[in-house]
Design an enzyme around this catalytic site. Structure first.
Site, mmCIF file in Angstrom:
data_model
loop_
_atom_site.group_PDB
_atom_site.id
_atom_site.type_symbol
_atom_site.label_atom_id
_atom_site.label_comp_id
_atom_site.label_asym_id
_atom_site.label_seq_id
_atom_site.Cartn_x
_atom_site.Cartn_y
_atom_site.Cartn_z
ATOM 1 N N HIS A 156 0.865 -1.187 0.000
ATOM 2 C CA HIS A 156 0.000 0.000 0.000
ATOM 3 C C HIS A 156 0.896 1.229 0.000
ATOM 4 O O HIS A 156 1.579 1.510 0.996
ATOM 5 C CB HIS A 156 -0.940 -0.027 1.205
ATOM 6 C CG HIS A 156 -1.925 -1.153 1.150
ATOM 7 N ND1 HIS A 156 -2.247 -1.925 2.238
ATOM 8 C CD2 HIS A 156 -2.631 -1.668 0.101
ATOM 9 C CE1 HIS A 156 -3.121 -2.851 1.873
ATOM 10 N NE2 HIS A 156 -3.383 -2.701 0.583
ATOM 11 N N GLU A 188 1.644 3.837 2.805
ATOM 12 C CA GLU A 188 2.121 3.366 4.115
ATOM 13 C C GLU A 188 3.645 3.458 4.158
ATOM 14 O O GLU A 188 4.364 2.467 4.223
ATOM 15 C CB GLU A 188 1.581 1.963 4.365
ATOM 16 C CG GLU A 188 0.055 1.972 4.435
ATOM 17 C CD GLU A 188 -0.606 0.599 4.370
ATOM 18 O OE1 GLU A 188 -1.853 0.544 4.252
ATOM 19 O OE2 GLU A 188 0.093 -0.420 4.441
ATOM 20 N N HIS A 223 3.203 -3.197 6.727
ATOM 21 C CA HIS A 223 2.137 -2.234 6.406
ATOM 22 C C HIS A 223 2.036 -1.117 7.449
ATOM 23 O O HIS A 223 2.729 -1.117 8.457
ATOM 24 C CB HIS A 223 0.783 -2.962 6.385
ATOM 25 C CG HIS A 223 0.548 -3.806 5.184
ATOM 26 N ND1 HIS A 223 -0.279 -3.446 4.142
ATOM 27 C CD2 HIS A 223 1.031 -5.027 4.851
ATOM 28 C CE1 HIS A 223 -0.307 -4.398 3.230
ATOM 29 N NE2 HIS A 223 0.478 -5.368 3.634
ATOM 30 N N GLU A 277 1.754 -4.314 11.296
ATOM 31 C CA GLU A 277 1.074 -3.021 11.146
ATOM 32 C C GLU A 277 1.680 -1.974 12.064
ATOM 33 O O GLU A 277 1.749 -2.174 13.282
ATOM 34 C CB GLU A 277 -0.417 -3.183 11.486
ATOM 35 C CG GLU A 277 -1.190 -4.069 10.526
ATOM 36 C CD GLU A 277 -1.506 -3.370 9.213
ATOM 37 O OE1 GLU A 277 -2.041 -4.047 8.319
ATOM 38 O OE2 GLU A 277 -1.219 -2.163 9.084
HETATM 39 C C1 GEM Z 1 -4.663 -4.946 5.776
HETATM 40 S S1 GEM Z 1 -4.476 -6.612 6.143
HETATM 41 C C2 GEM Z 1 -6.016 -7.006 6.751
HETATM 42 C C3 GEM Z 1 -5.891 -8.228 7.527
HETATM 43 N N1 GEM Z 1 -7.114 -8.527 8.151
HETATM 44 C C4 GEM Z 1 -7.253 -9.624 8.891
HETATM 45 N N2 GEM Z 1 -8.351 -9.750 9.598
HETATM 46 N N3 GEM Z 1 -6.287 -10.515 8.883
HETATM 47 C C5 GEM Z 1 -5.372 -4.792 4.432
HETATM 48 O O1 GEM Z 1 -4.758 -5.094 3.412
HETATM 49 O O2 GEM Z 1 -6.543 -4.381 4.451
HETATM 50 C C6 GEM Z 1 -3.309 -4.401 5.781
HETATM 51 C C7 GEM Z 1 -3.261 -2.934 5.585
HETATM 52 O O3 GEM Z 1 -4.039 -2.397 4.799
HETATM 53 O O4 GEM Z 1 -2.440 -2.310 6.219
HETATM 54 ZN ZN ZN Z 2 -1.523 -1.769 4.096
#
Ligand code: GEM
Ligand code: ZN
Length: 374
Positions: free
Chosen positions: A167, A170, A259, A334
């Site tokens: 992304h 980020e 991310h 994250e």
């Molecule tokens: C997220 S990753 C989402 C993961 N969700 C679960 N419940 N495992 C995305 O891609 O939406 C990462 C991000 O955007 O930072």
């Molecule tokens: Zn992301």
């Protein structure tokens, strides 16, 4: 006052800059997408000693509009030292202000990681004797997608993969990768332990087009790369296709996808508990990783995404697809656009330096766990 965004990761539209106390702006949508949240612009012609106010008038319609609550914009006079500025959010947008100490200042959603800094990072990485450019993919707009191979000393090493910034907005993700690569220069006992058992495969930036264009979420085809892992295509997600091909050629024993998160003011991980192939072995590895990281770094497990129900994981996400395909420990890491509220820094919030420190801490955890990855 002049407002500019015609540069790497620049994103703003000027509505009215006539009143320096209330400059009205809007965030531009991601290229070929309806997503928007990332902003980065340069304000010139500031009056030193005067208060300047800026409003992102469409913030209440952005991709993660609820994430503006508790958020503070970042500013910098020199592009190096970034600090948080007083910020409020309401139905009329996101409003922030600066008592100018210099005649120009940059403002952004997070401390930007530039293409120029990316180029310097690659030179730094490849200057190490045990780092090679294993392969180089290409983004849709033809920007390089380097895959670095950090050669350990094992004859049959475990293969640990880290990719960053699928992304593009980020930016904390490539700051993280800079911290990892800088740690390789330290050659300390932990690193020697890790590299005696494992090789590292690093993709410092997965979405160079999106980052350059000032996108939050998508690549140059308007695709969210973290939803492309089940069916990547050369025409819309060549970045994912390249990495999957390299993974197939090299193998994977552990995977981290780096991310940033707009909403949650903490560092956290999302795992593979919803994968059909999730096993007690992988569950134990995930729990040990989290326990060890909490002990050494800015990390917590109380706040994060809802856990997936068994068998309900979306395998289009990198973490889930790699974990399922290679039956290995796989995590989405994250970092917050806001701050890590267990150890807040009012001046900077979460920033590049703390992203770099997290990378060092994760390497320590991987060193402690490398014998258990298989
Ligand atoms: C997220 S990753 C989402 C993961 N969700 C679960 N419940 N495992 C995305 O891609 O939406 C990462 C991000 O955007 O930072
Ligand atoms: Zn992301």
């Amino acid at each position: 006052m002049q407002i500019r965004s015609d540069f790497d990761s620049g994103n703003i539209e000027v509505i009215n800059a006539g009143d320096p106390g209330q400059v009205r702006l809007a965030i531009r949508k991601d290229f070929a997408s309806d997503h928007f949240q990332w902003f980065h612009f340069l304000a010139e012609g500031l009056s030193v000693g005067q208060r300047h106010g800026f409003s992102l008038t469409n913030a209440a319609q952005s991709s993660y509009k609820s994430a503006w609550s508790g958020y503070q914009a970042v500013a910098s006079y020199d592009g190096e030292d970034w600090f948080r500025v007083p910020t409020t959010f309401d139905a009329d947008g996101l409003h922030f202000e600066l008592l100018a100490e210099h005649s120009s200042a940059r403002f952004a959603y997070f401390e930007p990681y530039s293409r120029a800094r990316h180029a310097r990072l690659l030179v730094k990485a490849l200057a190490l004797p045990n780092v090679e450019l294993l392969a180089c993919g290409s983004s849709l707009q033809g920007r390089e997608l380097p895959l670095l191979h950090v050669r350990g000393t094992a004859s049959a090493p475990r293969k640990i993969w880290l990719i960053a910034q699928q992304h593009p907005g980020e930016h904390m993700a490539e700051w993280y990768m800079e911290g990892l690569i800088e740690r390789l220069y330290q050659d300390d006992e932990e690193l020697q332990q890790l590299l005696s058992k494992a090789d590292l495969y690093l993709v410092p930036h997965m979405n160079p087009d999106g980052a350059f264009l000032g996108n939050l979420r998508t690549n140059a085809a308007g695709k969210d790369l973290n939803r492309a892992w089940q069916a990547p295509s050369a025409s819309e997600s060549p970045e994912v296709l390249f990495v999957q091909q390299q993974m197939a050629a090299q193998g994977v024993d552990c995977f981290l996808d780096i991310h940033g998160d707009e909403e949650i003011p903490y560092v956290f991980t999302a795992g593979c508990e919803g994968n059909p192939g999730f096993t007690p072995r992988l569950d134990a590895l995930e729990q040990e990783f989290r326990r060890r990281l909490m002990a050494v770094g800015e990390f917590q497990v109380e706040h994060g995404y809802p856990r997936d129900e068994p068998g309900q994981a979306n395998l289009a996400l990198a973490c889930n697809w790699v974990g399922q395909t290679y039956d290995c420990l796989a995590y989405t890491v994250e970092m917050p656009f806001k701050d890590h509220n267990l150890s807040p820094d009012p001046r900077t919030g979460w920033n590049g330096a703390r992203s770099k420190r997290l990378a060092r801490d994760v390497l320590s955890v991987l060193a402690a766990m490398v014998d258990k990855l298989r």
